[in-house]
Design a protein around this motif. Structure first.
Motif, PDB file in Angstrom:
ATOM      1  N   ASN A 233      10.720   6.119   1.190  1.00 53.96           N
ATOM      2  CA  ASN A 233      10.512   4.669   1.116  1.00 53.96           C
ATOM      3  C   ASN A 233      11.254   3.961   2.248  1.00 53.96           C
ATOM      4  OD1 ASN A 233      13.208   4.000   0.301  1.00 53.96           O
ATOM      5  ND2 ASN A 233      12.675   4.519  -1.805  1.00 53.96           N
ATOM      6  N   GLN A 234      10.889   2.697   2.443  1.00 53.97           N
ATOM      7  CA  GLN A 234      11.446   1.926   3.547  1.00 53.97           C
ATOM      8  C   GLN A 234      12.954   1.773   3.425  1.00 53.97           C
ATOM      9  OE1 GLN A 234       7.669  -0.974   4.435  1.00 53.97           O
ATOM     10  NE2 GLN A 234       9.667  -1.785   4.775  1.00 53.97           N
ATOM     11  N   GLN A 235      13.457   1.647   2.208  1.00 54.17           N
ATOM     12  CA  GLN A 235      14.895   1.458   2.031  1.00 54.17           C
ATOM     13  C   GLN A 235      15.671   2.678   2.515  1.00 54.17           C
ATOM     14  OE1 GLN A 235      16.445  -1.518   1.126  1.00 54.17           O
ATOM     15  NE2 GLN A 235      18.116  -0.338   2.027  1.00 54.17           N
ATOM     16  N   GLU A 236      15.166   3.861   2.220  1.00 47.80           N
ATOM     17  CA  GLU A 236      15.839   5.077   2.685  1.00 47.80           C
ATOM     18  C   GLU A 236      15.843   5.129   4.213  1.00 47.80           C
ATOM     19  OE1 GLU A 236      15.554   9.953   2.237  1.00 47.80           O
ATOM     20  OE2 GLU A 236      14.518   8.692   0.783  1.00 47.80           O
TER      21      GLU A 236
ATOM     22  N   LYS B 281      16.328  -4.709   6.078  1.00 51.54           N
ATOM     23  CA  LYS B 281      14.968  -4.591   5.523  1.00 51.54           C
ATOM     24  C   LYS B 281      13.903  -5.231   6.406  1.00 51.54           C
ATOM     25  CE  LYS B 281      14.492  -3.987   0.606  1.00 51.54           C
ATOM     26  NZ  LYS B 281      14.568  -4.576  -0.705  1.00 51.54           N
TER      27      LYS B 281
ATOM     28  N   ARG C  34       1.386   3.767   5.087  1.00 50.16           N
ATOM     29  CA  ARG C  34       2.095   3.415   3.852  1.00 50.16           C
ATOM     30  C   ARG C  34       1.218   3.808   2.676  1.00 50.16           C
ATOM     31  NH1 ARG C  34       3.235  -1.552   6.881  1.00 50.16           N
ATOM     32  NH2 ARG C  34       5.479  -1.862   7.022  1.00 50.16           N
TER      33      ARG C  34
ATOM     34  N   GLU D  22       1.225   3.961  -1.792  1.00 52.01           N
ATOM     35  CA  GLU D  22       1.901   3.523  -3.004  1.00 52.01           C
ATOM     36  C   GLU D  22       2.725   4.658  -3.604  1.00 52.01           C
ATOM     37  OE1 GLU D  22       0.017   2.399  -7.088  1.00 52.01           O
ATOM     38  OE2 GLU D  22      -0.251   0.689  -5.718  1.00 52.01           O
ATOM     39  N   ASP D  23       3.939   4.325  -4.021  1.00 53.79           N
ATOM     40  CA  ASP D  23       4.813   5.301  -4.671  1.00 53.79           C
ATOM     41  C   ASP D  23       4.336   5.482  -6.109  1.00 53.79           C
ATOM     42  OD1 ASP D  23       6.871   6.714  -5.926  1.00 53.79           O
ATOM     43  OD2 ASP D  23       8.463   5.537  -4.995  1.00 53.79           O
TER      44      ASP D  23
ATOM     45  N   ASP E 120       6.866   4.142  -8.586  1.00 54.42           N
ATOM     46  CA  ASP E 120       7.161   2.705  -8.574  1.00 54.42           C
ATOM     47  C   ASP E 120       6.110   2.009  -7.720  1.00 54.42           C
ATOM     48  OD1 ASP E 120       8.157   0.138  -8.340  1.00 54.42           O
ATOM     49  OD2 ASP E 120      10.082   0.730  -7.480  1.00 54.42           O
TER      50      ASP E 120
ATOM     51  N   SER F  27       6.872  -0.121  -4.665  1.00 49.76           N
ATOM     52  CA  SER F  27       7.440   0.535  -3.488  1.00 49.76           C
ATOM     53  C   SER F  27       6.362   1.297  -2.723  1.00 49.76           C
ATOM     54  CB  SER F  27       8.533   1.498  -3.956  1.00 49.76           C
ATOM     55  OG  SER F  27       9.096   2.173  -2.868  1.00 49.76           O
ATOM     56  N   LYS F  28       6.509   1.327  -1.413  1.00 49.11           N
ATOM     57  CA  LYS F  28       5.592   2.088  -0.558  1.00 49.11           C
ATOM     58  C   LYS F  28       6.346   3.245   0.084  1.00 49.11           C
ATOM     59  CE  LYS F  28       2.151  -0.889  -0.801  1.00 49.11           C
ATOM     60  NZ  LYS F  28       1.363  -0.741  -1.978  1.00 49.11           N
ATOM     61  N   LEU F  29       5.684   4.379   0.140  1.00 46.71           N
ATOM     62  CA  LEU F  29       6.247   5.542   0.813  1.00 46.71           C
ATOM     63  C   LEU F  29       5.633   5.635   2.206  1.00 46.71           C
ATOM     64  CD1 LEU F  29       6.155   8.145  -2.095  1.00 46.71           C
ATOM     65  CD2 LEU F  29       8.047   6.671  -1.377  1.00 46.71           C
TER      66      LEU F  29
END
Length: 149
Positions: free
Chosen positions: A58-61, A70, A88, A90-91, A94, A97-99
């Protein structure tokens, strides 16, 4: 006359040296990118390099590992999407969240970029042992952990 430096002075020098090493890495990779006329920037390459090791994050990682905020990460990933190097998805855990996954084009680029990255790190570690590099890594990681607290 030799003066002994205290731990804070040594830590400051280590921080400066680490920043200097990053600057040299960036200069080398920027030069290679220009010579080979690859449509990429150093910041985008940092993201791709992480995805080459661990695809589908994900973008946060990605933001955490590259030390970007962010909004900067969103901009960088948008740029990689436009270049058709990542996508991108969909996770499934979640939906909010996008993977981020490498595309075929992004994966192909690794064949070109990989040798450059190996070459620069081999040059950087010339004359060092694996144990020395591991010790240096442990020290910097511990300092980072201390600063995170």
């Amino acid at each position: 006359m030799t003066t002994t430096k205290n731990i804070a002075e040594l830590a400051r020098e280590l921080g400066r040296a680490t920043g200097e090493m990053r600057m040299y890495l960036r200069q080398y990779l920027d030069m290679q990118i220009r010579l080979e006329e690859v449509d990429i920037t150093f910041e985008l390459l940092e993201i791709l390099a992480y995805l080459y090791r661990k695809d589908g994050v994900n973008q946060q990682e990605l933001a955490d590992i590259t030390a970007k905020d962010k909004s900067s990460m969103t901009y960088l990933i948008d740029s990689l999407v436009k270049r058709e190097m990542v996508t991108r998805k969909e996770d499934p855990q979640d939906r909010r969240s996008k993977l981020i996954y490498l595309t075929v084009k992004g994966k192909r680029l690794e064949k070109k970029l990989g040798p450059w990255i190996v070459e620069i790190y081999e040059k950087a570690t010339e004359g060092l042992t694996t144990a020395e590099v591991q010790q240096a890594l442990l020290i910097v990681q511990k300092m980072n952990d201390n600063l995170r607290k």
